[in-house]
Write a protein that holds these residues in place. Sequence first.
Motif, mmCIF file in Angstrom:
data_model
loop_
_atom_site.group_PDB
_atom_site.id
_atom_site.type_symbol
_atom_site.label_atom_id
_atom_site.label_comp_id
_atom_site.label_asym_id
_atom_site.label_seq_id
_atom_site.Cartn_x
_atom_site.Cartn_y
_atom_site.Cartn_z
ATOM 1 N N MET A 1 19.860 -58.260 2.830
ATOM 2 C CA MET A 1 18.486 -57.987 3.162
ATOM 3 C C MET A 1 17.633 -59.236 2.943
ATOM 4 O O MET A 1 16.758 -59.515 3.762
ATOM 5 N N THR A 2 17.901 -59.963 1.878
ATOM 6 C CA THR A 2 17.100 -61.160 1.627
ATOM 7 C C THR A 2 17.304 -62.194 2.738
ATOM 8 O O THR A 2 16.346 -62.827 3.179
ATOM 9 N N GLN A 3 18.535 -62.343 3.185
ATOM 10 C CA GLN A 3 18.790 -63.288 4.275
ATOM 11 C C GLN A 3 18.051 -62.871 5.542
ATOM 12 O O GLN A 3 17.516 -63.714 6.261
ATOM 13 N N PHE A 4 18.018 -61.595 5.818
ATOM 14 C CA PHE A 4 17.293 -61.104 6.980
ATOM 15 C C PHE A 4 15.819 -61.464 6.878
ATOM 16 O O PHE A 4 15.220 -61.950 7.843
ATOM 17 N N TRP A 5 15.208 -61.209 5.710
ATOM 18 C CA TRP A 5 13.787 -61.512 5.562
ATOM 19 C C TRP A 5 13.511 -63.004 5.706
ATOM 20 O O TRP A 5 12.549 -63.397 6.344
ATOM 21 N N VAL A 6 14.360 -63.827 5.125
ATOM 22 C CA VAL A 6 14.161 -65.273 5.244
ATOM 23 C C VAL A 6 14.292 -65.695 6.706
ATOM 24 O O VAL A 6 13.420 -66.387 7.247
ATOM 25 N N LEU A 7 15.361 -65.280 7.350
ATOM 26 C CA LEU A 7 15.581 -65.692 8.734
ATOM 27 C C LEU A 7 14.572 -65.064 9.699
ATOM 28 O O LEU A 7 14.158 -65.688 10.669
ATOM 29 N N GLY A 8 14.199 -63.850 9.438
ATOM 30 C CA GLY A 8 13.317 -63.136 10.358
ATOM 31 C C GLY A 8 11.836 -63.402 10.176
ATOM 32 O O GLY A 8 11.055 -63.215 11.110
ATOM 33 N N TYR A 9 11.430 -63.835 8.978
ATOM 34 C CA TYR A 9 10.006 -63.944 8.698
ATOM 35 C C TYR A 9 9.545 -65.290 8.162
ATOM 36 O O TYR A 9 8.350 -65.472 7.913
ATOM 37 N N ALA A 10 10.445 -66.246 7.989
ATOM 38 C CA ALA A 10 10.049 -67.542 7.429
ATOM 39 C C ALA A 10 9.032 -68.254 8.319
ATOM 40 O O ALA A 10 8.158 -68.958 7.815
ATOM 41 N N HIS A 11 9.130 -68.054 9.627
ATOM 42 C CA HIS A 11 8.151 -68.679 10.524
ATOM 43 C C HIS A 11 6.744 -68.149 10.268
ATOM 44 O O HIS A 11 5.767 -68.858 10.412
ATOM 45 N N GLN A 12 6.658 -66.905 9.834
ATOM 46 C CA GLN A 12 5.371 -66.266 9.564
ATOM 47 C C GLN A 12 4.947 -66.457 8.112
ATOM 48 O O GLN A 12 3.752 -66.574 7.826
ATOM 49 N N PHE A 13 5.931 -66.505 7.202
ATOM 50 C CA PHE A 13 5.672 -66.642 5.774
ATOM 51 C C PHE A 13 6.533 -67.770 5.213
ATOM 52 O O PHE A 13 7.620 -67.525 4.669
ATOM 53 N N PRO A 14 6.097 -69.017 5.326
ATOM 54 C CA PRO A 14 6.906 -70.157 4.882
ATOM 55 C C PRO A 14 7.322 -70.099 3.411
ATOM 56 O O PRO A 14 8.333 -70.693 3.037
ATOM 57 N N ALA A 15 6.611 -69.373 2.586
ATOM 58 C CA ALA A 15 6.974 -69.257 1.173
ATOM 59 C C ALA A 15 8.366 -68.643 0.992
ATOM 60 O O ALA A 15 8.991 -68.835 -0.053
ATOM 61 N N LEU A 16 8.857 -67.937 1.997
ATOM 62 C CA LEU A 16 10.171 -67.307 1.894
ATOM 63 C C LEU A 16 11.315 -68.311 1.786
ATOM 64 O O LEU A 16 12.403 -67.945 1.351
ATOM 65 N N VAL A 17 11.093 -69.546 2.176
ATOM 66 C CA VAL A 17 12.172 -70.534 2.103
ATOM 67 C C VAL A 17 12.099 -71.398 0.844
ATOM 68 O O VAL A 17 12.900 -72.315 0.672
ATOM 69 N N LYS A 18 11.184 -71.092 -0.034
ATOM 70 C CA LYS A 18 11.025 -71.892 -1.256
ATOM 71 C C LYS A 18 12.213 -71.724 -2.201
ATOM 72 O O LYS A 18 12.633 -72.675 -2.850
ATOM 73 N N TRP A 19 12.744 -70.531 -2.292
ATOM 74 C CA TRP A 19 13.803 -70.225 -3.260
ATOM 75 C C TRP A 19 15.107 -69.921 -2.543
ATOM 76 O O TRP A 19 15.115 -69.448 -1.414
ATOM 77 N N THR A 20 16.213 -70.124 -3.245
ATOM 78 C CA THR A 20 17.526 -69.786 -2.687
ATOM 79 C C THR A 20 18.160 -68.584 -3.367
ATOM 80 O O THR A 20 19.176 -68.084 -2.900
ATOM 81 N N ASP A 21 17.578 -68.116 -4.461
ATOM 82 C CA ASP A 21 18.177 -66.980 -5.173
ATOM 83 C C ASP A 21 17.505 -65.673 -4.755
ATOM 84 O O ASP A 21 16.322 -65.627 -4.441
ATOM 85 N N ASN A 22 18.297 -64.625 -4.754
ATOM 86 C CA ASN A 22 17.840 -63.322 -4.277
ATOM 87 C C ASN A 22 16.657 -62.762 -5.048
ATOM 88 O O ASN A 22 15.762 -62.169 -4.457
ATOM 89 N N LEU A 23 16.639 -62.920 -6.361
ATOM 90 C CA LEU A 23 15.571 -62.319 -7.158
ATOM 91 C C LEU A 23 14.207 -62.900 -6.806
ATOM 92 O O LEU A 23 13.236 -62.166 -6.620
ATOM 93 N N ARG A 24 14.123 -64.212 -6.677
ATOM 94 C CA ARG A 24 12.832 -64.818 -6.333
ATOM 95 C C ARG A 24 12.485 -64.610 -4.865
ATOM 96 O O ARG A 24 11.310 -64.500 -4.517
#
Length: 96
Positions: A1-24
């Motif tokens: 699910m975290t990978q989906f959110w990063v891949l699907g929404y990083a263009h809209q919410f760049p903060a999603l690519v700041k961290w590599t761990d699932n919890l953050r």
Amino acid sequence: MTQFWVLGYAHQFPALVKWTDNLRIIDTVADVGLLSPEQAETLQSAYLTLRDHYHQLTLSGVKLASQTDVLNEIRQQVSALWQSCLGDKRTSENKE
């Protein structure tokens, strides 16, 4: 699910690519409003419980987790969140 959110929404919410761990990433997903704080807490708790369980299995040399009430409950919670957040949003009229 975290990978989906990063891949699907990083263009809209760049903060999603700041961290590599699932919890953050889950924290960030909640911060940007894709999850409620309660949903984020449920996912983080499930992740930590399952990760701890599987680490213990690895250390003991066991390959597969046995079915337990606790693990089944966690699986049901995560499955419900999956359907709520990422499930098919089409109406039944449009499904083929």
